[in-house]
Scaffold this motif. Sequence first.
Motif, PDB file in Angstrom:
ATOM      1  N   THR A  57       4.545  -1.046   9.581  1.00  0.00           N
ATOM      2  CA  THR A  57       5.255  -2.305   9.730  1.00  0.00           C
ATOM      3  C   THR A  57       5.094  -3.224   8.522  1.00  0.00           C
ATOM      4  O   THR A  57       4.122  -3.110   7.764  1.00  0.00           O
ATOM      5  N   ASN A  58       6.047  -4.138   8.391  1.00  0.00           N
ATOM      6  CA  ASN A  58       5.968  -5.188   7.369  1.00  0.00           C
ATOM      7  C   ASN A  58       5.682  -6.549   8.012  1.00  0.00           C
ATOM      8  O   ASN A  58       5.969  -7.589   7.426  1.00  0.00           O
ATOM      9  N   GLU A  59       5.127  -6.531   9.212  1.00  0.00           N
ATOM     10  CA  GLU A  59       4.796  -7.777   9.909  1.00  0.00           C
ATOM     11  C   GLU A  59       3.739  -8.547   9.110  1.00  0.00           C
ATOM     12  O   GLU A  59       2.594  -8.104   8.987  1.00  0.00           O
ATOM     13  N   PRO A  70       4.571  -7.809   3.355  1.00  0.00           N
ATOM     14  CA  PRO A  70       5.781  -7.336   2.658  1.00  0.00           C
ATOM     15  C   PRO A  70       5.616  -6.002   1.948  1.00  0.00           C
ATOM     16  O   PRO A  70       6.614  -5.320   1.700  1.00  0.00           O
ATOM     17  N   ASN A  71       4.372  -5.602   1.618  1.00  0.00           N
ATOM     18  CA  ASN A  71       4.148  -4.278   1.033  1.00  0.00           C
ATOM     19  C   ASN A  71       3.791  -3.240   2.086  1.00  0.00           C
ATOM     20  O   ASN A  71       3.425  -2.119   1.748  1.00  0.00           O
ATOM     21  N   PHE A  72       3.890  -3.629   3.348  1.00  0.00           N
ATOM     22  CA  PHE A  72       3.699  -2.780   4.520  1.00  0.00           C
ATOM     23  C   PHE A  72       2.212  -2.445   4.762  1.00  0.00           C
ATOM     24  O   PHE A  72       1.414  -2.388   3.829  1.00  0.00           O
ATOM     25  N   LYS A  73       1.915  -2.252   6.023  1.00  0.00           N
ATOM     26  CA  LYS A  73       0.566  -1.905   6.466  1.00  0.00           C
ATOM     27  C   LYS A  73       0.682  -0.923   7.615  1.00  0.00           C
ATOM     28  O   LYS A  73       1.778  -0.673   8.138  1.00  0.00           O
ATOM     29  N   LEU A  74      -0.453  -0.366   8.024  1.00  0.00           N
ATOM     30  CA  LEU A  74      -0.487   0.587   9.124  1.00  0.00           C
ATOM     31  C   LEU A  74      -1.465   0.090  10.173  1.00  0.00           C
ATOM     32  O   LEU A  74      -2.634  -0.176   9.872  1.00  0.00           O
TER      33      LEU A  74
END
Length: 705
Positions: free
Chosen positions: A315-317, A320-324
């Motif tokens: 997700t990009n919640e 902005p560089n996304f996470k898991l």
Amino acid sequence: MQYHIFSEKILSKMKYILIIAILFINFSITMSQKSYPPQTAKVPFTYNLHNFVFTDNYQWLEDRNNPEVKEWSHKEHDYTVNYLNNKFPEIQGLKDELRLNIDRDYRGVSFFKHGREFFWARKKGEQQSKLYTVLKGKEKLIFDPMLFDPSGKSSPGGMALTEDGSRAAIGLQFQGNEIYTYRIIDTKNGKVLGDPIENLSGFNWCKDEKSAYISIRSREIIEKQIPIPTYLHKISDGNNMKNDVFVGAPKDAKDFFNIWDDDESEFTFLTNGDFYSKTIRIRKQGTLDTGKVICSSDTFNFDIATKHNKIFYYTNENAPNFKLMVADLTKPEYANADEFYSEKKNLTLEGIVLTEKYVILKVKKNVLVQAMLYDYDGKFVKELMPPELGDISGIGYDKFSKDITISLNTFTNPTKVFKLNEDSLVWNFFYQDKAPVNTTDIISRMMFYPSKDGTQIPIFLIFKKGVVLDGNNPTMLYGYGGFNISMKPNFIGSTASFINRGGVYAIACIRGGNEYGENWHRSGMLGNKQNVFDDFIAGSEWLIAEKYTNPQKLLIRGGSNGGLLTGATVVQRPDLFKAAIIAVPLLDMLRYHKFLIARYWIPEYGCADNKEDFDYIVKYSPYQNIRMGVDYPSMFIKAGENDARVDPLHAKKFAAALQNLESQTNPILLYIDFESGHGSGQSIEQMVENQYLEWKFIMGELGMK
């Protein structure tokens, strides 16, 4: 004496008349030889939008079923073909080179299911790719599109394998219309099982494999912008859908609905949202209740995967560089998830692959993708370093064999595939297609240039060794700039013919893509769309300033959203370019959302019906910003008559408006493929001919031989 003088006067006058007559004859001959596009009638249509009055002289071209529009379209296409054949000389050897690249023995990247290998392949002379499997070490043909359409104009699209790989549902579309007929086959012998299922856009097997979730698409659904409905369908019912059970549909045609039975758990997942927001529900497999919401956002997106009783959220919640994130499937709500991989400042998480032992993260740094290995406790194990330089374009996994397949891409060689068993993690070369063109002397590099606001933009440069930076190289600049799509290394294929003849091929990694995460994307969408055009213009100016080329040797090229890019750029800065390729483009951005599936793109562009969106769209919409008194660069505008995504009306109206400019002397050419869609559905022969004419335009305009 006077008589003599009188005779000389008469003779002088006769000479003058003769000279004028000769000049007139020569002018008449020249005019008769000059080729003009078909005349396009102006039929003014006036409409009011937010108190602005617009007159559209070519709105009548929006009706593709109008016999006059059909006749006009064929005349335009014929004019383009005749112009290219008469204006530019044949490029010696080019057609043979294109055929070597297109019409040849070709094998795609293998994929695996339950330990079995499958791949699409095509032999020289065959019009469409066929599906093969490997049984007892021998390759076996199991699906041939030509058996169902000998014309070669039906191409394979979607494909879904059962859990054990014993059956496959394969979709065929006709002439690129993106309306699929699915056939179910036995993957051991290729036998078709039951009747085909028609008018679909998607097919997902249910866990019991006696039913499937099918999404319906017809021409009526596309043209009336009806949200696509999904049903539970019994396989034994074949094409009879009267007993199907409705399971869901989005409320608006700009949104997506999807449903699948999870292979790794006992749950069914249902998603609803647009490109950049999503709601996910969960329910027990085999039930038809609405399910429980486990995550929902109007601002952020989520993709999910399950393994070992865990659910992973990519997700990009607020990242902005996304996470898991990860949660236990007994408490699957996103609110219960813990951070597995945190967002990194200089790295973009592009996706994940779950194996039995590892979580593989696809991490992007400076546009190129790397593979990072973690265990299920979140501990970093190692980076999967390829044995050679390249961009990791794909990672696959087969839990039956425990093999990981990794595809490696470069500009100068076809995709190379490696296999790693997850127990040993040893890289073993598996397969690479043979290069059909000579790339021995071609090199590539990545550099950066400043955009208008100072943002550093990556750019790939591919050219022949020994290129001289004298400002006189024929150069083609390509870009896309939208929908979170990154520009990456990919085999140049037919473009090698351009490079080997002295051309410089440049690919600008402009904003709107996903090169540097969601912030990079958002800085090129909605009200920030002008950044995309500014980036592309700055790339053009940089190529000129760095002596790669000059405005008389520079061509820009793009398709779809990239067609909007080249259309807007050439309208805003006609002085920078010799020519432009504008393929399957969006160009009338005030009305784009009213046609076909274009409502899907409102989250990316906005909608001119809303005043806030209108205020920025009207400033860049190419069709509305054509200026009188300008002689625009030469253009090759391409459209697919069966396009289900971008209506060909954009290309038609844009071409007509430019051709009718009194100031326009450079050729405006409209090329319409009447038997394909949004770049898909073409036979091999169509591809060869279409590409040849396009390259003939490119090389002819840039003075290449």
